[in-house]
Design an enzyme around this catalytic site. Sequence first.
Site, PDB file in Angstrom:
ATOM      1  N   ASP A 187      -7.052  -4.609  10.033  1.00 38.84           N
ATOM      2  CA  ASP A 187      -6.428  -3.390  10.068  1.00 38.84           C
ATOM      3  C   ASP A 187      -7.041  -2.079  10.686  1.00 38.84           C
ATOM      4  O   ASP A 187      -7.924  -1.398   9.878  1.00 38.84           O
ATOM      5  CB  ASP A 187      -6.043  -2.784   8.664  1.00 38.84           C
ATOM      6  N   TRP A 243       0.799  -1.217   0.012  1.00 34.87           N
ATOM      7  CA  TRP A 243      -0.007   0.068  -0.231  1.00 34.87           C
ATOM      8  C   TRP A 243       0.930   1.135  -0.129  1.00 34.87           C
ATOM      9  O   TRP A 243       1.814   1.248   0.720  1.00 34.87           O
ATOM     10  CB  TRP A 243      -0.827  -0.070   1.331  1.00 34.87           C
ATOM     11  N   LYS A 298      -7.137   2.694  -2.513  1.00 38.07           N
ATOM     12  CA  LYS A 298      -7.774   3.624  -1.455  1.00 38.07           C
ATOM     13  C   LYS A 298      -8.520   4.518  -2.318  1.00 38.07           C
ATOM     14  O   LYS A 298      -7.824   5.143  -3.332  1.00 38.07           O
ATOM     15  CB  LYS A 298      -6.588   3.984  -0.613  1.00 38.07           C
ATOM     16  N   ASP A 357      -9.611  -2.802   1.465  1.00 36.27           N
ATOM     17  CA  ASP A 357      -9.687  -2.423   2.971  1.00 36.27           C
ATOM     18  C   ASP A 357     -11.139  -1.781   3.109  1.00 36.27           C
ATOM     19  O   ASP A 357     -11.667  -0.899   2.542  1.00 36.27           O
ATOM     20  CB  ASP A 357      -8.635  -1.272   2.928  1.00 36.27           C
ATOM     21  N   HIS A 399     -11.553   2.036   2.558  1.00 39.10           N
ATOM     22  CA  HIS A 399     -11.201   2.574   1.338  1.00 39.10           C
ATOM     23  C   HIS A 399     -11.928   3.143   0.428  1.00 39.10           C
ATOM     24  O   HIS A 399     -11.618   3.096  -0.799  1.00 39.10           O
ATOM     25  CB  HIS A 399      -9.788   1.713   1.010  1.00 39.10           C
ATOM     26  N   ASP A 451     -10.345   3.928  11.088  1.00 42.20           N
ATOM     27  CA  ASP A 451      -9.629   2.614  11.505  1.00 42.20           C
ATOM     28  C   ASP A 451     -10.024   2.512  12.848  1.00 42.20           C
ATOM     29  O   ASP A 451      -9.277   1.994  13.683  1.00 42.20           O
ATOM     30  CB  ASP A 451      -8.404   2.835  11.198  1.00 42.20           C
ATOM     31  N   ASP A 508     -12.359   7.084   6.811  1.00 42.66           N
ATOM     32  CA  ASP A 508     -11.455   6.041   7.081  1.00 42.66           C
ATOM     33  C   ASP A 508     -10.545   6.127   8.424  1.00 42.66           C
ATOM     34  O   ASP A 508      -9.510   6.316   8.507  1.00 42.66           O
ATOM     35  CB  ASP A 508     -10.165   5.943   5.772  1.00 42.66           C
ATOM     36  N   GLU A 558      -2.904  -2.889  -2.392  1.00 45.42           N
ATOM     37  CA  GLU A 558      -4.131  -2.359  -1.716  1.00 45.42           C
ATOM     38  C   GLU A 558      -4.596  -1.021  -2.333  1.00 45.42           C
ATOM     39  O   GLU A 558      -3.899  -0.037  -2.505  1.00 45.42           O
ATOM     40  CB  GLU A 558      -3.868  -2.264  -0.047  1.00 45.42           C
ATOM     41  N   HIS A 617      -8.565  -6.311   4.253  1.00 48.24           N
ATOM     42  CA  HIS A 617      -8.398  -5.221   5.477  1.00 48.24           C
ATOM     43  C   HIS A 617      -9.428  -5.037   6.159  1.00 48.24           C
ATOM     44  O   HIS A 617     -10.404  -3.998   5.776  1.00 48.24           O
ATOM     45  CB  HIS A 617      -7.518  -4.235   5.096  1.00 48.24           C
TER      46      HIS A 617
END
Length: 384
Positions: free
Chosen positions: A291, A150, A193, A224, A227, A261, A259, A191, A251
Site C-alpha cells: 500500500d 478502510w 488508522k 498498515d 497508520h 505512503d 503516513d 484496517e 499493508h
Amino acid sequence: MHCWQGDDIRGFESSGDEIGGGLAVTGNYPGQARTPDELRTDFEKALSLIPGRHRFNLHAIYAETEGRKVERNELLPEHFATWADWARSIGIGLDFNPTFFSHSRAEDGFTLAHPDRGVRNFWIEHGQACRRIGAAFGEALGTPCLTNVWIPDGYKDIPADRRSPRDRLVASLDELFRERLAPSANLDAVECKLFGLGSESYVVGSHEFYLGYAISRDTVLCLDAGHFHPTEVVSDKISSVMLWIDRLLLHVSRGIRWDSDHVVVLSDEMRELGKELVRGGYLPRVHIGLDFFDASINRVAAWVIGARAVLKALLLALLEPTGKLRQMELQQDYTGRLALHEQLLTMPFGTVWDRYCEMQGVPTESCWLQEVRRYEATELGRRK
Ligand code: RNT
Ligand code: ZN
C-alpha cells in the site's frame, strides 16, 4: 500487489471527484495508466520483473461500467468481469477493497459512522455489494478474495463526542458483514488508522477499535505500516496480535515523517517485518499487501522496487541463522547476539537473491531497470 500505484488511486469512475479521505498522491511523472487496459498492461510488465507468484488488489473505483454511471451501492460482479477474466487468464488471484472516499457522499469526512442514517446506509450497501464481488472473484478464481474495509471517518479538531461515532461504526460494520459468505470465496479484513489529513484529532476506526472488532467478530485484522505513531512499528505488534486473531493482513508501506505512503524499500523496519513473519512461523496466516503510491517516479518501477523489497526481506529472514541467535539470547549472551546481527548485514545476500531471480526467470537486481526503461520508451512515453 495493489492496483492503485499504477494510476495514483484515480480509478475509472471519471466523476472528477477529488481523492479525498485524507489521501494525497504527489508528483506528476508522465505515463500513468488512464484505462483498465493500460493498468493491466503495466501491471503485467511489473509482474514479469518480480520473482514468485502474486495477486492483484483492486478497489471498487476500478469497476468497468462501459461509460454508464453505476452507484457504488449498486456495483455487481459483472462490473468486474473483465478483471476476473484477465486474472484467470494470467493465473493470479484477486483481492478487493470497497472505496469509501473519492465520492460526494464522503466529502464531509464520514461514511459508515456518519450521523445521518441515509448516508450510513449508502455506505453499508456499498460494503455489502463489495463483499459479493469479492466472493464472485473467489469463486471464479478458486482462491479466496480478501476484501479489506478502510474508512476515513474522523474529526480534524477536538471532538465533543468520541463514543457515538464508534457505536455507530460497530452497528454499521455488523450490518455490512451480516451476510454469510463462504470463507473459501471471501475473507473480510478491517484496517485501523491513527490519523489522516483532516482527521488529525480523532479517527473513529482506531487500532483499539478494530483489534477488538476483529477478535470479537473473527475477521482478518489489517495493520498498515503508516497508520501508527511515528516511532511505533508494526513488526513489534505481530507476535502480540497473532495470539488473538486468526489471520492478519499487512499493508506494507513506508511513512516518512507521516503516513506518506512512500515506495517500500529494504529498510530496517522492512527487514524486521520479514524476520517476524518467518521466525514466528506466521506466513500461512498472513496476507502481505502493498500500500504505497508515488506519482513522482516511474510507476512500474515503483511496483517492482516495492514488491522486490518485500521478497528480499523474506529471503533475508529465511537465510538468518535464527537458532543460533536464539541460543545466544537464551544464554543471555547479548554481546554475541548483537555482533552476529551486525555480521549478517555484510554477508553475501545479493548473490543469493540474484540466483533466486535467475531461477524464477526474472532479471537480477542490476538488470530489471533496463526493462522498465525500454517499456517507458515504447509504451509509457506514448501516453500524453
Ligand atoms: C488509507 C489506507 C488504505 C488506502 C487504500 C487506497 O490510509 O491505508 O488502505 O491506502 O485503500
Ligand atoms: Zn492501507
